[in-house]
Design a protein around this motif. Structure first.
Motif, mmCIF file in Angstrom:
data_model
loop_
_atom_site.group_PDB
_atom_site.id
_atom_site.type_symbol
_atom_site.label_atom_id
_atom_site.label_comp_id
_atom_site.label_asym_id
_atom_site.label_seq_id
_atom_site.Cartn_x
_atom_site.Cartn_y
_atom_site.Cartn_z
ATOM 1 N N SER A 36 5.537 -5.675 -12.074
ATOM 2 C CA SER A 36 6.597 -5.594 -11.064
ATOM 3 C C SER A 36 6.058 -5.131 -9.715
ATOM 4 N N SER A 37 4.755 -4.890 -9.624
ATOM 5 C CA SER A 37 4.167 -4.390 -8.381
ATOM 6 C C SER A 37 4.230 -5.446 -7.279
ATOM 7 N N ARG A 38 4.108 -4.978 -6.067
ATOM 8 C CA ARG A 38 4.235 -5.895 -4.919
ATOM 9 C C ARG A 38 3.141 -6.949 -4.900
ATOM 10 N N LEU A 39 1.908 -6.546 -5.129
ATOM 11 C CA LEU A 39 0.816 -7.517 -5.073
ATOM 12 C C LEU A 39 0.948 -8.553 -6.190
ATOM 13 N N PHE A 40 1.302 -8.123 -7.385
ATOM 14 C CA PHE A 40 1.438 -9.065 -8.500
ATOM 15 C C PHE A 40 2.591 -10.036 -8.256
ATOM 16 N N GLN A 41 3.731 -9.503 -7.829
ATOM 17 C CA GLN A 41 4.902 -10.342 -7.607
ATOM 18 C C GLN A 41 4.686 -11.328 -6.454
ATOM 19 N N ASN A 42 3.972 -10.910 -5.441
ATOM 20 C CA ASN A 42 3.781 -11.763 -4.265
ATOM 21 C C ASN A 42 2.616 -12.741 -4.454
ATOM 22 N N ILE A 43 1.423 -12.215 -4.706
ATOM 23 C CA ILE A 43 0.217 -13.051 -4.728
ATOM 24 C C ILE A 43 0.175 -13.955 -5.961
ATOM 25 N N ARG A 44 0.550 -13.411 -7.116
ATOM 26 C CA ARG A 44 0.513 -14.225 -8.334
ATOM 27 C C ARG A 44 1.820 -14.966 -8.587
ATOM 28 N N GLU A 45 2.926 -14.218 -8.686
ATOM 29 C CA GLU A 45 4.173 -14.835 -9.132
ATOM 30 C C GLU A 45 4.776 -15.767 -8.075
ATOM 31 N N LYS A 46 4.781 -15.352 -6.827
ATOM 32 C CA LYS A 46 5.406 -16.171 -5.785
ATOM 33 C C LYS A 46 4.524 -17.332 -5.350
ATOM 34 N N TYR A 47 3.241 -17.049 -5.136
ATOM 35 C CA TYR A 47 2.353 -18.078 -4.587
ATOM 36 C C TYR A 47 1.384 -18.675 -5.609
ATOM 37 N N GLY A 48 1.233 -18.056 -6.768
ATOM 38 C CA GLY A 48 0.369 -18.605 -7.810
ATOM 39 C C GLY A 48 -1.089 -18.696 -7.417
ATOM 40 N N LEU A 49 -1.574 -17.722 -6.662
ATOM 41 C CA LEU A 49 -2.929 -17.798 -6.117
ATOM 42 C C LEU A 49 -3.994 -17.135 -6.991
ATOM 43 N N CYS A 50 -3.578 -16.346 -7.978
ATOM 44 C CA CYS A 50 -4.564 -15.662 -8.807
ATOM 45 C C CYS A 50 -3.990 -15.446 -10.202
ATOM 46 N N TYR A 51 -4.861 -15.107 -11.135
ATOM 47 C CA TYR A 51 -4.405 -14.732 -12.463
ATOM 48 C C TYR A 51 -4.159 -13.229 -12.538
ATOM 49 N N SER A 52 -5.054 -12.463 -11.908
ATOM 50 C CA SER A 52 -4.962 -11.007 -11.964
ATOM 51 C C SER A 52 -5.175 -10.412 -10.582
ATOM 52 N N ILE A 53 -4.334 -9.445 -10.234
ATOM 53 C CA ILE A 53 -4.523 -8.673 -9.014
ATOM 54 C C ILE A 53 -3.952 -7.288 -9.273
ATOM 55 N N PHE A 54 -4.684 -6.266 -8.882
ATOM 56 C CA PHE A 54 -4.229 -4.918 -9.213
ATOM 57 C C PHE A 54 -4.829 -3.903 -8.233
ATOM 58 N N ALA A 55 -4.175 -2.760 -8.139
ATOM 59 C CA ALA A 55 -4.656 -1.623 -7.360
ATOM 60 C C ALA A 55 -5.047 -0.518 -8.329
ATOM 61 N N PHE A 56 -6.049 0.246 -7.983
ATOM 62 C CA PHE A 56 -6.497 1.337 -8.848
ATOM 63 C C PHE A 56 -7.189 2.399 -8.008
ATOM 64 N N GLN A 57 -7.322 3.576 -8.591
ATOM 65 C CA GLN A 57 -7.989 4.680 -7.909
ATOM 66 C C GLN A 57 -9.262 5.075 -8.647
ATOM 67 N N SER A 58 -10.241 5.532 -7.889
ATOM 68 C CA SER A 58 -11.444 6.159 -8.438
ATOM 69 C C SER A 58 -11.533 7.525 -7.765
ATOM 70 N N CYS A 59 -11.260 8.581 -8.532
ATOM 71 C CA CYS A 59 -11.193 9.922 -7.955
ATOM 72 C C CYS A 59 -12.311 10.800 -8.502
ATOM 73 N N PHE A 60 -12.933 11.550 -7.619
ATOM 74 C CA PHE A 60 -14.042 12.422 -7.977
ATOM 75 C C PHE A 60 -13.734 13.843 -7.516
#
Length: 417
Positions: A266-290
């Motif tokens: 339901s995230s913005r990038l998934f709904q827009n880039i994948r679901e609306k435009y069909g441009l990718c299979y996977s797109i995600f945001a993540f953090q790397s914290c130290f």
């Protein structure tokens, strides 16, 4: 009510435990506050190499005998190495906890560091490096890390062939003896255990020489643009902004921001880039914290014909986040995702044990589940917008591309920068 018990031995070893008498399993882990970040350039890969070697021969057992002993009690034993810590852990039925403690401590204290086994295990690690090199998203992320953090934090956990080939059983043993000291060690125990099990652990670790915890040299984030040409079916992209350290008070709001941006279907990038435009299979945001730094990243893979359009849409989505913030429905969904993931993970003694150990390493304490849930409940949409405007600074954007790539300037232009 969750009750954590923390014991500090006279030599500095800390033990955190949680008794769960209603379950039939127990999990125990040895956490060492040492990772690839704590290596000199010529030592790069040592911590991970030692992780492998501790599963090899001891003075009493061969590697095969250690493996057979754990399988004989139906247990699970594993380990991992990160940039900042190393962990060896086991999960067994409560009736076999003494055996698990004995095996883990034998591996930890009595590894032979046999030279012939060191040579064969070097080959295994070189194959592991090759496996990650053949995984484009991992290779793309490693290029990003090496550019964002110059020095030890940016170096690969697995090391490099050039550093691994110079390591011997003797050099690895020396690294372990000088770094894996009492002040850097935490034991985490969770499940259906008896006081005798805790005393057994205390006895095993009381013999270590007293030491203090060692403070690391601080690191600084720096912007980087990396473009690497490699034969792949898709082009891999990873964008990053500087983010909070692992202990920051912002971490709860930042987790929800990341979830809303690219943390689920339901995230913005998934709904827009994948679901609306069909441009990718996977797109995600993540953090790397130290311990003193962090990055917020967005990753995807697309074909060469649509990569520019995809990057443009990602840039637009990030700017829309900055301009309009989030609505209450989005915040509610993200909050419930975070809370559900937290609560469901606590149904496993192994997950609880890992969470306790990592929390004590990072924070010096362990928050209860109720305290964690309360932190998420207090995050507001105003707080997330303020944090987004602070973190999503396009002047601090870093970028990594891998595949049949164009030039760096083309990608920066596509992002609208």
């Amino acid at each position: 009510m969750v009750m954590f018990e923390i014991n500090t031995l006279p030599n500095g070893v800390r033990i955190i435990c949680e008794k769960m008498p209603h379950v039939r399993s127990a999990a125990v882990g040895i956490f060492i506050d040492v990772g690839s970040r704590d290596e000199a350039p010529t030592e790069n890969g040592s911590a991970h190499f030692i992780e492998h070697m501790l599963f090899k021969r001891t003075s009493a057992h061969s590697a095969a005998e250690l493996a057979f002993a754990m399988d004989a009690i139906g247990g699970q034993i594993n380990a991992y190495t990160t940039r900042e810590n190393t962990c060896f852990y086991a999960r067994v039925l409560d009736t076999h906890l003494n055996t698990a403690v004995d095996l883990l401590t034998e591996m930890f204290f009595d590894c032979a560091f046999d030279e012939s086994e060191t040579g064969s295990e070097r080959g295994v690690i070189l194959e592991e490096i090759g496996m990650y090199e053949d995984t484009p998203d991992d290779a793309c992320y490693e290029r990003l890390m090496s550019g964002c953090f110059k020095g030890a934090l940016g170096r690969p956990v697995l090391g490099k062939p050039s550093t691994l080939e110079k390591m011997s059983g003797e050099s690895l043993k020396g690294f372990k003896e000088s770094r894996y000291t009492a002040g850097r060690i935490i034991i985490s125990l969770c499940g259906n255990y008896e006081d005798s099990h805790l005393e057994r652990i205390k006895e095993r670790f009381s013999g270590m020489e007293k030491t203090r915890r060692v403070k690391r040299k601080s690191t600084l984030y720096g912007t980087t643009v990396s473009v690497r040409r490699k034969k792949t079916e898709q082009n891999q992209f990873c964008l990053a902004f500087p983010s909070n350290e692992v202990s920051s008070d912002d971490r709860f709001a930042m987790n929800l921001l990341t979830t809303i941006l690219g943390g689920g279907v339901s995230s913005r990038l998934f709904q827009n880039i994948r679901e609306k435009y069909g441009l990718c299979y996977s797109i995600f945001a993540f953090q790397s914290c130290f311990s003193d730094a962090g990055i917020l990243s967005v990753a995807t893979a697309v074909n060469k014909e649509t990569e520019m359009r995809t990057l443009g849409l990602i840039g637009d989505e990030l700017k829309r986040f900055l301009d309009g913030g989030v609505d209450e429905d989005e915040l509610s969904r993200a909050r419930e995702q975070a809370k559900s993931a937290l609560v469901m993970s606590l149904e496993s003694t192994n997950s609880r044990m890992l969470k306790m150990g990592n929390s004590l390493l990072a924070l010096g304490k362990c928050l209860t589940p109720d305290e964690l849930l309360e932190r998420y409940d207090t995050v507001t949409s105003t707080e997330i917008l303020s944090l987004a405007q602070k973190r999503l600074d396009f002047k601090q954007l870093s970028f990594s591309a891998l595949g049949k790539t164009k030039g760096a300037e083309d990608y920066i232009k596509a992002l609208g920068l």
